[in-house]
Write a protein that holds these residues in place. Structure first.
Motif, PDB file in Angstrom:
ATOM      1  N   ARG A   1      51.504  43.831  46.057  1.00 13.39           N
ATOM      2  CA  ARG A   1      50.827  42.603  46.483  1.00 13.39           C
ATOM      3  C   ARG A   1      50.219  42.773  47.888  1.00 13.39           C
TER       4      ARG A   1
ATOM      5  N   GLU B   1      46.222  42.783  48.947  1.00 13.57           N
ATOM      6  CA  GLU B   1      45.628  41.945  49.989  1.00 13.57           C
ATOM      7  C   GLU B   1      44.771  42.778  50.938  1.00 13.57           C
TER       8      GLU B   1
ATOM      9  N   THR C   1      43.484  41.914  43.266  1.00 12.80           N
ATOM     10  CA  THR C   1      44.723  41.315  42.788  1.00 12.80           C
ATOM     11  C   THR C   1      45.841  42.352  42.709  1.00 12.80           C
ATOM     12  N   GLN C   2      47.062  41.850  42.725  1.00 12.87           N
ATOM     13  CA  GLN C   2      48.219  42.736  42.565  1.00 12.87           C
ATOM     14  C   GLN C   2      48.175  43.393  41.197  1.00 12.87           C
TER      15      GLN C   2
END
Length: 97
Positions: free
Chosen positions: A50, A54, A59-60
């Motif tokens: 995650r 960022e 997205t993760q």
């Protein structure tokens, strides 16, 4: 160097290498190499998927797919990864020995 024989892909199951073209084998090798480098970078710096997502503005789930070789990389994505991680990309089209 682009591997030209199935034995140069000993890290892959024989059933898989027999079913792939030389181009597909090389693509798999490169994707696996990026996957390992990305995982090593993330773990070395203590990032979760995650947190890394960022940093990259993705997205993760996408980071997870990258790390599991489920998603291809665009050149623009590789460039962004290199910039964010402070690394560089080298491509070498050298003659086969």
């Amino acid at each position: 160097m682009i591997p030209t024989t199935k034995s140069e892909h000993a890290w892959m199951p024989k059933e898989l290498t027999d079913a792939l073209t030389p181009e597909e084998l090389e693509e798999s090798r490169l994707r696996a190499r990026v996957m390992v480098l990305l995982q090593n970078y993330r773990k070395k710096h203590g990032y979760t998927q995650r947190e890394l997502a960022e940093l990259f503005g993705v997205t993760q789930g996408l980071v997870s797919r990258w790390e599991n070789c489920e998603e291809n990389f665009k050149i623009s994505t590789l460039v962004k990864i290199a910039i964010v991680t402070g690394t560089h990309i080298e491509i070498d089209f050298s003659e086969k020995p």
